[in-house]
Design a protein around this motif. Structure first.
Motif, PDB file in Angstrom:
ATOM      1  N   LYS A  36      32.126 126.158  57.898  1.00 37.09           N
ATOM      2  CA  LYS A  36      32.175 124.934  58.699  1.00 37.09           C
ATOM      3  C   LYS A  36      33.521 124.850  59.397  1.00 37.09           C
ATOM      4  O   LYS A  36      34.564 125.058  58.778  1.00 37.09           O
ATOM      5  CB  LYS A  36      31.961 123.700  57.819  1.00 37.09           C
ATOM      6  N   ILE A  37      33.483 124.538  60.684  1.00 38.06           N
ATOM      7  CA  ILE A  37      34.711 124.413  61.471  1.00 38.06           C
ATOM      8  C   ILE A  37      34.718 123.053  62.151  1.00 38.06           C
ATOM      9  O   ILE A  37      33.744 122.664  62.811  1.00 38.06           O
ATOM     10  CB  ILE A  37      34.819 125.536  62.519  1.00 38.06           C
ATOM     11  N   ASP A  38      35.817 122.312  61.976  1.00 34.62           N
ATOM     12  CA  ASP A  38      36.036 121.035  62.658  1.00 34.62           C
ATOM     13  C   ASP A  38      37.244 121.178  63.567  1.00 34.62           C
ATOM     14  O   ASP A  38      38.290 121.696  63.150  1.00 34.62           O
ATOM     15  CB  ASP A  38      36.272 119.904  61.657  1.00 34.62           C
ATOM     16  N   LEU A  39      37.111 120.715  64.798  1.00 30.51           N
ATOM     17  CA  LEU A  39      38.190 120.809  65.780  1.00 30.51           C
ATOM     18  C   LEU A  39      38.579 119.415  66.257  1.00 30.51           C
ATOM     19  O   LEU A  39      37.716 118.612  66.622  1.00 30.51           O
ATOM     20  CB  LEU A  39      37.756 121.666  66.964  1.00 30.51           C
ATOM     21  N   TYR A  40      39.902 119.135  66.252  1.00 28.01           N
ATOM     22  CA  TYR A  40      40.449 117.858  66.708  1.00 28.01           C
ATOM     23  C   TYR A  40      41.547 118.137  67.731  1.00 28.01           C
ATOM     24  O   TYR A  40      42.096 119.247  67.786  1.00 28.01           O
ATOM     25  CB  TYR A  40      41.072 117.060  65.551  1.00 28.01           C
ATOM     26  N   ASP A  41      41.872 117.127  68.522  1.00 30.88           N
ATOM     27  CA  ASP A  41      43.051 117.247  69.375  1.00 30.88           C
ATOM     28  C   ASP A  41      44.295 117.179  68.482  1.00 30.88           C
ATOM     29  O   ASP A  41      44.433 116.270  67.665  1.00 30.88           O
ATOM     30  CB  ASP A  41      43.084 116.137  70.424  1.00 30.88           C
ATOM     31  N   THR A  68      39.730 112.286  68.299  1.00 31.18           N
ATOM     32  CA  THR A  68      39.868 111.946  66.882  1.00 31.18           C
ATOM     33  C   THR A  68      38.600 112.247  66.099  1.00 31.18           C
ATOM     34  O   THR A  68      38.641 112.423  64.884  1.00 31.18           O
ATOM     35  CB  THR A  68      40.223 110.456  66.734  1.00 31.18           C
ATOM     36  N   GLU A  69      37.452 112.270  66.790  1.00 32.67           N
ATOM     37  CA  GLU A  69      36.207 112.663  66.153  1.00 32.67           C
ATOM     38  C   GLU A  69      36.054 114.176  66.259  1.00 32.67           C
ATOM     39  O   GLU A  69      36.316 114.751  67.312  1.00 32.67           O
ATOM     40  CB  GLU A  69      35.014 111.976  66.811  1.00 32.67           C
ATOM     41  N   PRO A  70      35.642 114.853  65.183  1.00 36.22           N
ATOM     42  CA  PRO A  70      35.641 116.319  65.201  1.00 36.22           C
ATOM     43  C   PRO A  70      34.516 116.908  66.066  1.00 36.22           C
ATOM     44  O   PRO A  70      33.440 116.345  66.180  1.00 36.22           O
ATOM     45  CB  PRO A  70      35.435 116.685  63.735  1.00 36.22           C
ATOM     46  N   ALA A  87      44.841 122.290  69.573  1.00 40.00           N
ATOM     47  CA  ALA A  87      43.795 121.745  68.703  1.00 40.00           C
ATOM     48  C   ALA A  87      44.169 121.981  67.250  1.00 40.00           C
ATOM     49  O   ALA A  87      44.883 122.933  66.912  1.00 40.00           O
ATOM     50  CB  ALA A  87      42.452 122.401  69.010  1.00 40.00           C
ATOM     51  N   LEU A  88      43.660 121.111  66.394  1.00 38.13           N
ATOM     52  CA  LEU A  88      43.742 121.304  64.948  1.00 38.13           C
ATOM     53  C   LEU A  88      42.386 121.818  64.491  1.00 38.13           C
ATOM     54  O   LEU A  88      41.367 121.156  64.674  1.00 38.13           O
ATOM     55  CB  LEU A  88      44.074 119.988  64.242  1.00 38.13           C
TER      56      LEU A  88
END
Length: 336
Positions: free
Chosen positions: A241-246, A272-274, A305-306
């Protein structure tokens, strides 16, 4: 009135069952551009799925049935991965006004079925027919229908010829007839490879799905920039699973994410939402390469990105940065 017709070629990533046959008429639209500059075009694809898993067909890209472009398509269906490579081959007809800019599409579509409605939807990139330059991208939506806005191809209307029942044998023939004796083996049939997609070399079939990974052509977007490795991770879990945020101030950064050369997230806004991506590894010791492609640099360059990776009970947080010259790459190896 000036019409800009775009002729589409489709790389269809579908998630349908083994028995699913996509032969038929698929009709809908595609959208180009962004925001208030988005344009909508009608789009029809007639597909013929052959026994060899090859695909043939045509596309119609049009505003009306008197202003359109028609192209031939070639493709191949991979039954083990349930993916389709579907590429436009030849522009065969064009009815348009002055200033028309024909383009060839590469589409990334998913198959869905809700009740009796079957659909293909996703995104596309494109190149100009004249010089191969970038022609932009957008979204596609198609539904299976029974009737075409144009001419139905022969493979959709052709019927099997009726067979005449054999006349019953006479009494004398029944008494004298003997079963035939086969004295030689039938000739071996040579496998027909003429229907395979021109995008994939003719190779021996894989031994198993677990030992031989599927090869996908590298998209042009990934060859024009440096792909910088950020980190390599090894996991014993097939679930990734990968989540990306600013990673900082929300400034309008958008990214496209490729997984093993296939688009899994297209022009997603970081905030702010992934932006969440799920991948399930199936092949043992397989490599899963994720490349972050910056669609823009936002108000504050570069595109940052985070990335939060969750797999095998572990959590990894990576700060990644991409620009118009460099992509960010993360590699995850599955070793059960």
């Amino acid at each position: 009135m000036k019409y800009k017709l775009l002729f589409a070629a489709c790389l269809l990533f579908t998630s349908f069952v083994h028995a699913q046959n996509i032969t038929g008429i698929w009709k809908g639209y595609f959208l180009t551009g962004l925001g208030m500059f988005r344009e909508k075009y009608n789009y029809e694809v007639q597909i013929n799925q052959l026994p060899s898993k090859a695909l043939r067909g045509v596309t119609y890209s049009y505003h009306t049935t008197t202003f359109y472009g028609k192209a031939l398509l070639k493709g191949v269906y991979n039954g083990s991965t349930k993916n389709i490579i579907f590429k436009e081959d030849t522009l065969v007809e064009m009815r348009a006004g002055f200033g028309t800019s024909p383009c060839l599409f590469t589409c990334y579509l998913d198959y869905h079925k809700i009740g009796t409605t079957e659909s293909l939807e996703g995104t596309f990139t494109s190149v100009r027919v004249s010089d191969g330059g970038d022609c932009g991208g957008g979204t596609v939506y198609l539904e299976r229908v029974q009737e075409s806005d144009f001419h139905k191809e022969d493979f959709l209307t052709k019927k099997q010829p009726a067979t005449r029942p054999a006349a019953p044998p006479t009494r004398s023939l029944v008494q004298k007839a003997k079963p035939p004796v086969i004295t030689r083996k039938p000739p071996l049939l040579k496998k027909d490879t003429s229907q395979l997609s021109i995008q994939q070399p003719i190779t021996k079939p894989p031994v198993t799905e677990d030992t031989v990974p599927r090869r996908v052509p590298v998209p042009p977007a990934l060859t024009k920039r440096e792909n910088s490795l950020v980190r390599k991770i090894t996991t014993d879990s097939p679930d990734i699973k990968i989540d990306l945020y600013d990673n900082g101030e929300i400034d309008g950064d958008t990214i496209t994410v490729y997984h093993n050369n296939e688009v899994v997230a297209y022009k997603k806004l970081l905030g702010t939402e992934p932006v969440t991506i799920h991948v399930k590894a199936t092949a043992k010791n397989s490599l899963h390469e994720f490349i972050m492609y910056a669609d823009n640099l936002g108000k504050i360059p570069p595109n940052t990105a985070l990335m939060v990776i969750t797999t095998g009970g572990q959590r990894y947080e990576l700060s990644i940065s991409s620009s118009l010259q460099k992509n960010a790459k993360v590699v995850i190896q599955y070793q059960p």
